[in-house]
Design an enzyme around this catalytic site. Structure first.
Site, PDB file in Angstrom:
ATOM      1  N   TYR A   1      35.279 -51.134 -25.104  1.00  0.00           N
ATOM      2  CA  TYR A   1      35.838 -52.231 -23.746  1.00  0.00           C
ATOM      3  C   TYR A   1      36.555 -53.273 -24.327  1.00  0.00           C
ATOM      4  CZ  TYR A   1      35.812 -53.615 -18.962  1.00  0.00           C
ATOM      5  OH  TYR A   1      36.174 -54.089 -17.792  1.00  0.00           O
TER       6      TYR A   1
ATOM      7  N   TYR B   1      44.798 -51.718 -17.839  1.00  0.00           N
ATOM      8  CA  TYR B   1      43.171 -51.875 -17.585  1.00  0.00           C
ATOM      9  C   TYR B   1      42.844 -51.103 -16.255  1.00  0.00           C
ATOM     10  CZ  TYR B   1      39.164 -54.490 -16.337  1.00  0.00           C
ATOM     11  OH  TYR B   1      37.788 -54.880 -16.283  1.00  0.00           O
TER      12      TYR B   1
END
Ligand SMILES: [Zn+2]
Lengths: 130, 385
Positions: free
Chosen positions: B285, B335
């Site tokens: 992440y 994203y």
């Protein structure tokens, strides 16, 4: 008024308006807790008293904001936000702004000042020259 | 089921789907969601009528599961999950779906995340909604965006271990090199370390290229049992293990330089029966460059404090010891709040990643937001069925 203050934290902000930096001390185990909470995270006791703190601590970390799209802060850049660990008990952390005359550094000793703007009081930290 | 290890490899990802990644999609989050779901079902060769599970997580910015079911005409959805939550959730949701199909509660679960993160509710905005009462302790002091929260952690790491801006930059540069090879990526112009260092500071210690890309997009994955997946069109990618954890938040964490990933890593590896040395590719992440640097430490690819030199050595680039964010990540692909990391890992394990393929990849680690802000995180290990 501080946006998002709630019933648990109201006393903190009310006392800050009187220039007292406070935290809750648990009646059962005697430890301080911050942020404001309805329960002691160490012993789960519910009774606590608000107590004035020393107003001293050290810088744990900081950011320097050069650009931000927020109506209250866009014209205040650059500004230094800090994370302060209070001297009163290990692990008690709170955010604040750093006095522009203080150069940030890791573990820098700092002491609190109170800033009244309109109807809100907030904390600002500066180098502790004690 | 008496031993949780019986779940190892019991469920699989059988389909993946994307919409294009854009700055302004021009369509609703619902349209993005259903397009992504249909793409994942087409990939698997599964009739939408076979879907009996639907799940997502969100911050009040997307199409809810009942809207997606209605739009697709799904009448048989008997398992659904809709969590309020951000970047720490997707691998945990994948684990929940694996439990649902392994137990027989559902047969075919589709998970999606769809948002207009740039043209709609901006993910990085200073006035975005935030969960919980924390805002009162932050907002008066200009701690307004995710960059502030992660910036405190990055600064603490720099203070403790001598981590440098150039080392954060190495993460951005390595991922851009991968994105150049990815036709889906939003940012495909090569980036040099000089470009990185010369870019404007936004919230110091972060410059422009430390930030992920606010994106309009939808992604979806189909989860079913590994056995059932073998009858579908694509090679199954197995869910070997997962772990999730509610950790301490930023105001109660004892040390900002270690993330909640360090807490779950041993449990994750134990459930999957694999360790960091078995991981061929990692999709970590990357809301900011820093989260990659701290996770290569906390998932055991290098020692604590050595994340800076590790990324600077090229270990996480394509061709390195452990390629990380092989699609360009959130920094350069786009994203989608976590799920596009799973889609990339599945592509890698199928051997479908084209010019950015990691040769012989058999185990992939996909992580969530490693536990800053609220403290929670999750991760999953995927394998080849
Ligand atoms: Zn107590």
């Amino acid at each position: 008024m501080i946006p998002h203050a709630d019933a648990d934290s109201r006393a903190f902000w009310d006392r800050l308006e009187r220039h007292e930096l406070c935290a809750q001390r648990c009646d059962d185990c005697g430890l301080l807790r911050f942020p404001a909470a309805p329960l002691c995270p160490w012993c789960r006791g519910e009774q606590a008293d608000w107590e004035a703190l020393s107003g001293r601590g050290v810088l744990r970390s900081w950011t320097v904001t050069h650009r931000v799209a927020h109506p209250g802060f866009a014209d205040r850049v650059p500004y230094v936000s800090v994370l302060v660990e209070l001297a009163d008990q290990p692990g008690l952390l709170l955010y604040g702004l750093l006095d522009p005359r203080t150069e940030p550094a890791g573990q820098l000793p700092v002491r609190v000042e109170f800033v009244d703007e309109g109807d809100r009081t907030t904390v600002r930290w500066r180098k502790d020259v004690r | 089921m008496t031993d949780v290890r019986a779940l190892r490899g019991a469920a699989a990802v059988a389909g993946i789907g994307w919409t294009p990644f854009r700055k302004a999609s021009g369509v609703s989050p619902l349209a993005l969601a259903v397009r992504a779901v249909r793409a994942a079902l087409d990939d698997a060769g599964l009739d939408p009528a076979e879907v009996d599970g639907l799940g997502t997580h969100h911050l009040g910015d997307t199409a809810q599961v009942h809207e997606v079911a209605k739009a697709l005409g799904l009448d048989g959805v008997g398992w659904f999950s809709e969590e309020y939550g951000g970047g720490n959730r997707f691998p945990a949701l994948l684990g929940d779906a694996a439990l649902a199909v392994a137990s027989g509660v559902a047969r075919h679960v589709v998970l999606y995340r769809a948002l207009n993160g740039r043209s709609g509710v901006r993910m990085g905005g200073a006035t975005r909604p935030m969960p919980g009462p924390d805002l009162q302790w932050q907002q008066p002091y200009g701690v307004l965006t995710p960059a502030h929260n992660y910036g405190f952690a990055a600064r603490a790491h720099m203070q403790a271990y001598g981590t440098t801006s150039a080392q954060l930059g190495a993460v951005a540069v390595a991922q851009r090199c991968a994105a150049v090879l990815n036709e889906r990526a939003m940012m495909r112009t090569p980036l040099t370390l000089d470009d990185y260092l010369e870019a404007p500071e936004i919230v110091d210690p972060f410059r422009l290229y430390d930030y992920c890309l606010e994106t309009d997009a939808g992604c979806a994955v189909l989860v079913t049992t590994t056995e059932r997946a073998r009858d579908l069109r694509r090679r199954p990618v197995t869910i070997e293990g997962w772990a999730a954890q509610l950790g301490r938040d930023d105001l109660t964490k004892p040390d900002l330089t270690t993330s909640t990933a360090a807490t779950i890593a041993p449990r994750l590896y134990a459930l999957a029966g694999r360790g960091p040395d078995d991981v061929d590719v990692a999709e970590l992440y990357d809301a900011f460059t820093f989260t990659v640097l701290v996770q290569v430490e906390d998932y055991g690819f290098c020692a604590k404090g050595e994340g800076g030199p590790f990324v600077e050595s090229g270990a996480t680039a394509l061709g390195g010891r452990i390629p990380v964010n092989t699609h360009g990540g959130f920094l350069s692909e786009g994203y989608v709040h976590g799920i596009n990391h799973v889609c990339e890992a599945v592509s890698q394990l199928r051997g479908d990643a084209g010019a950015r393929q990691v040769p012989g990849a058999e185990t992939a680690l996909v992580s969530a937001q490693p536990g800053y802000l609220t403290g929670g995180t999750s991760a999953v290990l995927l394998g080849v069925g």
